[in-house]
Design a protein around this motif. Structure first.
Motif, PDB file in Angstrom:
ATOM      1  N   HIS A  74       0.589  -1.317  -0.161  1.00 47.96           N
ATOM      2  CA  HIS A  74      -0.086  -0.076  -0.200  1.00 47.96           C
ATOM      3  C   HIS A  74       0.817   1.359  -0.227  1.00 47.96           C
ATOM      4  O   HIS A  74       0.163   2.312  -0.118  1.00 47.96           O
ATOM      5  CB  HIS A  74      -1.069  -0.026   1.248  1.00 47.96           C
ATOM      6  N   GLU A  75       2.211   1.142   0.276  1.00 48.64           N
ATOM      7  CA  GLU A  75       2.971   2.330   0.323  1.00 48.64           C
ATOM      8  C   GLU A  75       4.034   2.419  -0.787  1.00 48.64           C
ATOM      9  O   GLU A  75       5.063   3.100  -0.566  1.00 48.64           O
ATOM     10  CB  GLU A  75       3.588   2.454   1.699  1.00 48.64           C
ATOM     11  N   GLY A  76       3.720   1.557  -2.041  1.00 46.93           N
ATOM     12  CA  GLY A  76       4.664   1.408  -2.933  1.00 46.93           C
ATOM     13  C   GLY A  76       5.180   2.734  -4.087  1.00 46.93           C
ATOM     14  O   GLY A  76       5.773   2.632  -4.828  1.00 46.93           O
ATOM     15  N   HIS A  77       4.432   3.713  -3.583  1.00 49.03           N
ATOM     16  CA  HIS A  77       4.795   5.068  -4.169  1.00 49.03           C
ATOM     17  C   HIS A  77       6.148   5.375  -4.150  1.00 49.03           C
ATOM     18  O   HIS A  77       6.748   5.280  -3.162  1.00 49.03           O
ATOM     19  CB  HIS A  77       3.930   6.137  -3.778  1.00 49.03           C
ATOM     20  N   ALA A  78       6.775   5.494  -5.198  1.00 48.61           N
ATOM     21  CA  ALA A  78       8.286   6.091  -5.385  1.00 48.61           C
ATOM     22  C   ALA A  78       8.301   7.312  -5.860  1.00 48.61           C
ATOM     23  O   ALA A  78       7.601   7.897  -6.494  1.00 48.61           O
ATOM     24  CB  ALA A  78       9.054   5.034  -6.218  1.00 48.61           C
ATOM     25  N   GLN A  79       9.540   8.146  -5.383  1.00 48.31           N
ATOM     26  CA  GLN A  79       9.748   9.422  -5.973  1.00 48.31           C
ATOM     27  C   GLN A  79      11.003   9.614  -6.406  1.00 48.31           C
ATOM     28  O   GLN A  79      12.174   9.011  -5.926  1.00 48.31           O
ATOM     29  CB  GLN A  79       9.360  10.342  -4.758  1.00 48.31           C
ATOM     30  N   PRO A  80      11.492  10.542  -7.133  1.00 47.63           N
ATOM     31  CA  PRO A  80      12.733  10.854  -7.687  1.00 47.63           C
ATOM     32  C   PRO A  80      13.603  11.140  -6.423  1.00 47.63           C
ATOM     33  O   PRO A  80      13.189  12.263  -5.805  1.00 47.63           O
ATOM     34  CB  PRO A  80      12.709  11.839  -8.759  1.00 47.63           C
ATOM     35  N   MET A  81      14.740  10.861  -6.320  1.00 46.03           N
ATOM     36  CA  MET A  81      15.678  11.125  -5.187  1.00 46.03           C
ATOM     37  C   MET A  81      16.888  11.056  -5.954  1.00 46.03           C
ATOM     38  O   MET A  81      17.440  10.249  -6.598  1.00 46.03           O
ATOM     39  CB  MET A  81      15.648  10.076  -4.110  1.00 46.03           C
ATOM     40  N   THR A  82      17.940  12.067  -5.520  1.00 43.90           N
ATOM     41  CA  THR A  82      19.241  11.946  -5.817  1.00 43.90           C
ATOM     42  C   THR A  82      20.133  11.134  -4.675  1.00 43.90           C
ATOM     43  O   THR A  82      20.242  11.570  -3.577  1.00 43.90           O
ATOM     44  CB  THR A  82      20.002  13.357  -5.827  1.00 43.90           C
ATOM     45  N   ALA A  83      20.928  10.114  -5.184  1.00 39.29           N
ATOM     46  CA  ALA A  83      21.832   9.302  -4.408  1.00 39.29           C
ATOM     47  C   ALA A  83      23.078   9.875  -4.238  1.00 39.29           C
ATOM     48  O   ALA A  83      23.668  10.299  -5.244  1.00 39.29           O
ATOM     49  CB  ALA A  83      21.775   7.646  -4.858  1.00 39.29           C
ATOM     50  N   HIS A  84      23.626   9.780  -2.807  1.00 43.43           N
ATOM     51  CA  HIS A  84      25.052  10.061  -2.857  1.00 43.43           C
ATOM     52  C   HIS A  84      25.605   8.879  -1.972  1.00 43.43           C
ATOM     53  O   HIS A  84      25.128   8.073  -1.027  1.00 43.43           O
ATOM     54  CB  HIS A  84      25.129  11.142  -1.547  1.00 43.43           C
TER      55      HIS A  84
END
Length: 160
Positions: free
Chosen positions: A31-41
């Motif tokens: 139910h929480e599978g929404h993903a969002q763009p993120m920058t990885a460090h």
């Protein structure tokens, strides 16, 4: 589908990620599978991946305690795809905040490194599936390009 050398594909993934650094991070629950763009460090060819986030974002609030998560990545030329599973947790690691701080990050936090909305997410990868499509950066859409030979992929599953 051809099985690739897992270590070669893993090394390729880290090189590609170092170039683009942006993917989709989400929680790994039904139910929480929404993903969002993120920058990885990150440093080197291993985790963890660090993400700056706003404290009241959905992913940060869920990561107040360690939570299963997924990071999806597509290479700049669409010639590498990866789905990385692991755990994400909110942290206040000042060393990591300072180490990865940049002008790009500062644009999101008007009060700088000590912005009350700033938090850091630590994603510890545990496994990944990595694909190299046969067509490289030439994706087809809705059957266009059917005169080409049948596609094949090089794929590997790796434990991190």
């Amino acid at each position: 589908m051809t099985q690739g050398d897992p270590q070669d594909l893993l090394a390729r993934f880290w090189r590609d990620l170092a170039d683009l650094r942006t993917g989709m991070l989400g929680l790994a629950t039904e139910h929480e599978g929404h993903a969002q763009p993120m920058t990885a460090h990150f440093e080197g060819e291993h985790g963890p991946l660090w993400f700056y986030a706003h404290k009241h974002s959905r992913i940060a609030m869920a990561a107040d305690q360690s939570h299963a998560a997924v990071f999806h990545y597509i290479g700049r030329k669409h010639d590498l795809y990866a789905c990385v599973h692991g755990e994400v947790a909110m942290t206040s690691n000042d060393d990591a905040i300072n180490r990865f701080w940049s002008d790009e990050v500062a644009r999101w936090y008007p009060q700088g490194r000590y912005d009350p909305e700033l938090t850091l997410l630590c994603f510890t990868p545990s496994s990944a599936q990595i694909w190299l499509p046969s067509g490289g950066g030439q994706p087809t859409l809705f059957g266009m390009g059917r005169d080409r030979e049948a596609p094949h992929e090089i794929r590997a599953e790796v434990r991190l």
